[in-house]
Design a protein around this motif. Sequence first.
Motif, mmCIF file in Angstrom:
data_model
loop_
_atom_site.group_PDB
_atom_site.id
_atom_site.type_symbol
_atom_site.label_atom_id
_atom_site.label_comp_id
_atom_site.label_asym_id
_atom_site.label_seq_id
_atom_site.Cartn_x
_atom_site.Cartn_y
_atom_site.Cartn_z
ATOM 1 N N GLN A 161 0.809 -1.221 0.000
ATOM 2 C CA GLN A 161 0.000 0.000 0.000
ATOM 3 C C GLN A 161 0.841 1.270 0.000
ATOM 4 O O GLN A 161 0.428 2.280 -0.582
ATOM 5 N N ASN A 162 2.010 1.232 0.654
ATOM 6 C CA ASN A 162 2.815 2.471 0.717
ATOM 7 C C ASN A 162 3.774 2.636 -0.458
ATOM 8 O O ASN A 162 4.535 3.609 -0.505
ATOM 9 N N GLY A 163 3.758 1.700 -1.409
ATOM 10 C CA GLY A 163 4.574 1.848 -2.612
ATOM 11 C C GLY A 163 6.001 1.360 -2.489
ATOM 12 O O GLY A 163 6.784 1.480 -3.439
ATOM 13 N N SER A 164 6.371 0.771 -1.352
ATOM 14 C CA SER A 164 7.749 0.320 -1.153
ATOM 15 C C SER A 164 8.132 -0.805 -2.099
ATOM 16 O O SER A 164 9.312 -0.974 -2.436
ATOM 17 N N LEU A 165 7.160 -1.589 -2.541
ATOM 18 C CA LEU A 165 7.466 -2.720 -3.425
ATOM 19 C C LEU A 165 8.082 -2.265 -4.744
ATOM 20 O O LEU A 165 8.819 -3.015 -5.375
#
Length: 207
Positions: A119-123
């Motif tokens: 959800q936080n875009g870290s991937l």
Amino acid sequence: MLEVHAPHQTIHTWKDFAIHITTIVIGLLIAIGLEQTVEWLHHRHQLRVAREQIFRELEQNRQILQQNLEDAGKIQEELARDMAQLRAYQGAASPMNAKLDYSWSFHRTPDAAWQAVRQNGSLDMFPYEELKLDNYLYTVFGSIMDAATSFNTQIEIAAAIAKRSPTGVLTANDTIELIAATSQAQGKLAFTVRLLGFEEKGLAAKR
């Protein structure tokens, strides 16, 4: 935000103009460089935190895996004993009166850290091969929980059939129905155990 201020002194020559433009360009380049450096450091921090969270979660899942494998082995033995007793009584003239065990235990594999980094875009910052393995693992986790839910439901159905009689004495029809329910529970548990094997191999590759 980058700001460009007007010169405080009047520009009289082309040389003054060139010096002024050069100063502005250098200032802009420094500001852009600093901004990109801060952003890069922020991304590195996000990636490090995301990796630490997933690492801790996978360590927890390793412990849960061993517990689930142990519990699944015990349940398989219980169902095998149940089936043996049911088969022994099948076709008998007298109703069945035997102690059957349809208890079960299964632990959920947590995925809160994985959902958070999604959800936080870290991937987006993960290297491809690392992301590929993590995605595989969490896909397997989801499949295991689906399979376990199906198995748990089936063994509860078998337990309900076994408890139909308040005295514990099963009729011939109850015995036949319970054999079918037990067989289905065994099959669904076997599939769940196979998925646990996939999880075990995936976690081994993650080390």
